[in-house]
Design a protein around this motif. Structure first.
Motif, mmCIF file in Angstrom:
data_model
loop_
_atom_site.group_PDB
_atom_site.id
_atom_site.type_symbol
_atom_site.label_atom_id
_atom_site.label_comp_id
_atom_site.label_asym_id
_atom_site.label_seq_id
_atom_site.Cartn_x
_atom_site.Cartn_y
_atom_site.Cartn_z
ATOM 1 N N TYR A 156 0.816 -0.975 -0.542
ATOM 2 C CA TYR A 156 -0.167 0.344 0.223
ATOM 3 C C TYR A 156 1.035 1.111 -0.323
ATOM 4 N N ALA A 157 2.107 0.637 0.158
ATOM 5 C CA ALA A 157 2.788 1.930 -0.174
ATOM 6 C C ALA A 157 4.523 2.188 -0.683
ATOM 7 N N GLN A 158 5.425 2.342 -0.694
ATOM 8 C CA GLN A 158 6.862 2.472 -1.352
ATOM 9 C C GLN A 158 7.119 2.633 -0.052
ATOM 10 N N ALA A 159 8.511 0.872 0.167
ATOM 11 C CA ALA A 159 9.313 0.456 0.890
ATOM 12 C C ALA A 159 9.832 2.199 1.216
ATOM 13 N N PRO A 160 9.670 2.288 2.766
ATOM 14 C CA PRO A 160 10.218 3.638 4.007
ATOM 15 C C PRO A 160 11.878 3.250 4.060
ATOM 16 N N ASP B 290 15.831 7.379 1.565
ATOM 17 C CA ASP B 290 15.856 8.845 1.727
ATOM 18 C C ASP B 290 14.486 8.867 2.316
ATOM 19 N N LEU B 291 13.381 7.812 2.466
ATOM 20 C CA LEU B 291 12.254 7.609 2.720
ATOM 21 C C LEU B 291 11.842 7.250 3.922
ATOM 22 N N ARG B 292 13.359 6.618 4.610
ATOM 23 C CA ARG B 292 13.034 6.619 5.983
ATOM 24 C C ARG B 292 12.706 7.937 6.733
ATOM 25 N N TRP B 293 11.818 7.802 7.692
ATOM 26 C CA TRP B 293 11.055 9.008 8.184
ATOM 27 C C TRP B 293 10.442 9.898 7.354
ATOM 28 N N LYS B 294 10.303 9.944 6.655
ATOM 29 C CA LYS B 294 8.815 10.078 5.491
ATOM 30 C C LYS B 294 8.092 9.762 6.094
ATOM 31 N N PRO B 295 7.312 10.979 5.257
ATOM 32 C CA PRO B 295 5.256 9.969 5.469
ATOM 33 C C PRO B 295 5.710 9.283 4.028
ATOM 34 N N ALA C 144 16.341 16.869 14.156
ATOM 35 C CA ALA C 144 16.838 16.779 12.424
ATOM 36 C C ALA C 144 15.910 16.901 11.982
ATOM 37 N N LEU C 145 14.922 15.926 11.973
ATOM 38 C CA LEU C 145 14.553 15.255 11.231
ATOM 39 C C LEU C 145 12.790 15.922 11.038
ATOM 40 N N ASP C 146 12.946 16.787 12.724
ATOM 41 C CA ASP C 146 11.765 17.306 12.702
ATOM 42 C C ASP C 146 11.233 19.198 11.662
ATOM 43 N N ALA C 147 12.540 19.086 11.681
ATOM 44 C CA ALA C 147 12.655 20.548 10.917
ATOM 45 C C ALA C 147 12.694 20.828 9.458
ATOM 46 N N GLU C 148 12.664 19.546 9.262
ATOM 47 C CA GLU C 148 12.495 18.889 7.226
ATOM 48 C C GLU C 148 10.969 19.448 7.396
ATOM 49 N N ASP C 149 10.320 19.690 6.044
ATOM 50 C CA ASP C 149 9.243 20.111 5.427
ATOM 51 C C ASP C 149 8.652 18.657 5.500
ATOM 52 N N HIS C 150 8.136 18.029 6.364
ATOM 53 C CA HIS C 150 7.104 16.744 6.479
ATOM 54 C C HIS C 150 6.274 17.205 7.239
ATOM 55 N N VAL C 151 5.673 15.828 7.775
ATOM 56 C CA VAL C 151 4.850 15.778 8.940
ATOM 57 C C VAL C 151 5.433 14.901 9.504
ATOM 58 N N VAL C 152 5.729 15.228 11.034
ATOM 59 C CA VAL C 152 7.105 14.258 12.075
ATOM 60 C C VAL C 152 6.176 13.303 12.777
ATOM 61 N N SER D 246 20.826 19.457 12.681
ATOM 62 C CA SER D 246 21.584 19.158 11.129
ATOM 63 C C SER D 246 21.263 18.573 10.457
ATOM 64 N N PRO D 247 21.346 19.485 9.369
ATOM 65 C CA PRO D 247 20.896 17.794 7.721
ATOM 66 C C PRO D 247 21.934 16.411 8.294
ATOM 67 N N THR D 248 22.823 17.051 8.333
ATOM 68 C CA THR D 248 24.270 15.790 9.005
ATOM 69 C C THR D 248 23.786 14.732 9.586
ATOM 70 N N ALA D 249 22.925 15.432 10.924
ATOM 71 C CA ALA D 249 22.533 14.468 11.467
ATOM 72 C C ALA D 249 21.498 13.644 11.428
ATOM 73 N N ALA D 250 20.435 14.316 10.601
ATOM 74 C CA ALA D 250 19.247 13.960 9.717
ATOM 75 C C ALA D 250 19.894 12.335 8.594
ATOM 76 N N ALA D 251 21.050 12.553 7.729
ATOM 77 C CA ALA D 251 21.771 11.996 6.970
ATOM 78 C C ALA D 251 22.562 11.053 7.878
ATOM 79 N N CYS D 252 22.930 10.573 8.884
ATOM 80 C CA CYS D 252 23.985 9.972 9.845
ATOM 81 C C CYS D 252 22.965 8.544 10.725
ATOM 82 N N LEU D 253 21.293 9.582 10.744
ATOM 83 C CA LEU D 253 20.377 7.930 11.057
ATOM 84 C C LEU D 253 20.006 7.521 10.044
#
Length: 540
Positions: free
Chosen positions: A61-65, A68-73, A178-186, A276-283
């Motif tokens: 029902y949804a693409q594999a998260p 870059d889709l990890r921790w995205k809607p 870092a994730l919550d600073a991104e432009d999506h529901v968190v 930071s974006p670096t923290a999000a990328a690390c996660l």
């Protein structure tokens, strides 16, 4: 045998014989012509059949998260072309060992399963059957939809049942600067998955014979916390028409508190705690197994500001929620299984000298339905361990009454002001323990126990568990009928079962006691569970 040929997203629908359908497809198929099939116009879902049933499993029902889709809607699934195997479940979402599911490290897990009643002549899509979508429990860290075999529920009651996988643990419920600073529901990614599965149902279930405008969501434990959240979530408006809450709590926590927990997890897996974006990328590069090992997921949803805009209870009190008919119930001895896992099965039975310390743990167990340390002396006096056969039973009763039963009862008093509300208590104190071995006290009608009356749970039932008695089988059939009647009409009462009265605010009841040999309406629920006392306890 007939095959349903129907568009998944609207359009004409036909019921064709196997021979005619085979002639229409030019490409050879590896599947039996008798296998149930649903044609989307692009992909053909091929399921399995059993007497009176068609089953489609592992539907994406949804693409594999992942990546870059990890921790995205969740992103809606891409419709494949050709034939799609829907004869076996998809992978469960990443999780460790638990009684509720199988360990997994596969992030490609956003699948659902559809069980459809038939009469040997196809799925009779024109009937627009009621649809029931189930979200499993497991503390938001374990479980999968395929565990819950809905054959009897669907076949006996002519309803379609959908069971769903959703992201769990750190991958499903994580707040981090870092994730919550991104432009999506968190934060509540697992609940976003649940809502995406409901959009899939809305868009596709008509092809299976279901009515997209008559969808009932139901869930147990953590799944029930999800149901509470969808009831108040503006993002879920219109995605369902009825809801059933089983052994849940209106549990939520502030985004800041969740972010503090997320920072701790990030540090455990070697990532920064900043925004930071670096923290999000690390996660997003962190190994799945490391995240599962490091997670400490609260049994609560997160007030992110969009999916959940404020405390659940506040929205209900204000009447600012999706006002659909609701069944909200609990089990007579909820705390027995939970206390068993907290104490006996975690080392040793609870000792009397450790009782107050245990109450501290119970008070911090689930947000919003916990209690402060200042309340512990009064609780210890009211639930004096010397009055119970073993201290663990006293602790279990605190969980039953204070954490689950009375909070549900109070919520029903609130919701009854605004929308049709029904309450139950599953009271078969002889219920089998199917997921936990014997401990220092009986489990009775413990947490999770009602589900064995609704689903076939043989895949997770401990070896050596006795069969249900005939009386318990009859109770299960009655409960399945109640649930399906509610899904069909918004009222659980129906032919062949005792009437189930609506919960009324003015009467603060009644509650339907689900028990053998006969279910009945009772008015002593609040007294039995000392809800007046719990109304005076300071919560946290």
């Amino acid at each position: 045998m007939y095959i349903l040929i129907a568009p998944l997203r609207g359009g004409k629908r036909l019921l064709l014989s196997a021979a005619v359908a085979t002639a229409l497809f030019s490409a050879p198929s590896a599947y039996s012509a008798a296998a149930p099939q649903v044609d989307s116009g692009q992909e053909i879902l091929v399921g399995t059949s059993a007497p009176g049933l068609a089953k489609f499993m592992g539907i994406r029902y949804a693409q594999a998260p992942t990546g870059d889709l990890r921790w995205k809607p969740p992103v809606p699934a891409i419709v494949a072309s050709g034939t799609v195997d829907a004869t076996k479940p998809g992978a469960g979402c990443p999780q460790g060992k638990s009684p509720w599911g199988t360990p997994s490290s596969n992030e490609d897990c956003l699948f659902l399963n559809v069980t459809v009643p038939t009469d040997g002549k196809g799925m009779k899509f024109w009937q627009r059957k009621p649809v029931m979508v189930f979200f499993h429990g497991g503390g938001f860290t374990g479980g999968s939809g395929d565990v819950y075999d809905a054959d009897a529920l669907a076949k006996e009651n002519d309803v379609i049942v959908v069971t769903v996988n959703y992201r769990l643990g750190a991958l499903g419920f994580l707040a981090h600067p870092a994730l919550d600073a991104e432009d999506h529901v968190v934060a509540n990614y697992g609940l976003l998955d649940q809502q995406q599965s409901l959009r899939w149902v809305r868009d596709n279930i008509a092809a299976f014979g279901g009515n997209p405008n008559n969808v009932t969501i139901f869930g147990e434990s953590a799944g029930a916390i999800g149901i509470y959240t969808h009831i108040v979530s503006p993002m879920a408006a219109g995605l369902f028409q009825k809801a059933i809450i089983e052994s849940g709590a209106p549990a939520d926590e502030a985004l800041q508190a969740a972010e503090d927990q997320g920072k701790t997890l990030a540090q455990k897996v070697g990532c920064p705690a900043d925004a930071s974006p670096t923290a999000a990328a690390c996660l997003r590069k962190a190994p799945v197994d490391a995240l599962v090992s490091a997670e400490a997921t609260p049994i609560a949803t997160i007030i992110d500001g969009k999916l959940l805009t404020g405390p659940i209870t506040d929205a209900l009190k204000a009447g600012e929620y999706n006002r659909v008919p609701v069944i909200n119930g609990t089990n007579h001895d909820e705390g027995n299984l939970i206390a068993g896992f907290m104490f006996d099965l975690s080392g040793a039975p609870l000792a009397a000298k450790e009782y107050n310390k245990a109450l501290q743990s119970i008070g911090s167990f689930i947000p919003r339905v916990g209690f402060t340390d200042a309340a512990i002396p009064a609780i210890a006096k009211t639930y004096d361990p010397e009055k119970y056969k073993v201290p663990g039973l006293a602790a279990a009763q605190v969980i039953t009454d204070g954490v689950i039963a009375c909070p549900a009862y109070e919520i029903n008093r609130i919701m009854a002001k605004y929308s049709p509300t029904f309450e139950y208590e599953m009271a078969d104190t002889d219920a089998r323990s199917i997921v936990a071995p014997p401990i220092s006290f009986p489990y009775r009608a413990g947490h999770f126990s009602e589900l064995q009356y609704l689903f076939n749970l043989s895949s997770i039932t401990l070896k050596g568990t006795p069969e249900m008695t005939d009386a318990q089988k009859a109770l299960g059939k009655q409960m399945r009928a109640y649930w399906a009647n509610f899904a069909r009409t918004g009222n659980p009462s129906g032919k062949g079962a005792p009437a189930w009265p609506r919960f009324e605010e003015a009467k603060a009841g009644p509650v339907q006691s689900l028990n053998k040999p006969q279910s009945r309406s009772v008015t002593n629920f609040a007294t039995q569970h000392q809800c007046d006392f719990w109304a005076s306890v300071e919560r946290k």
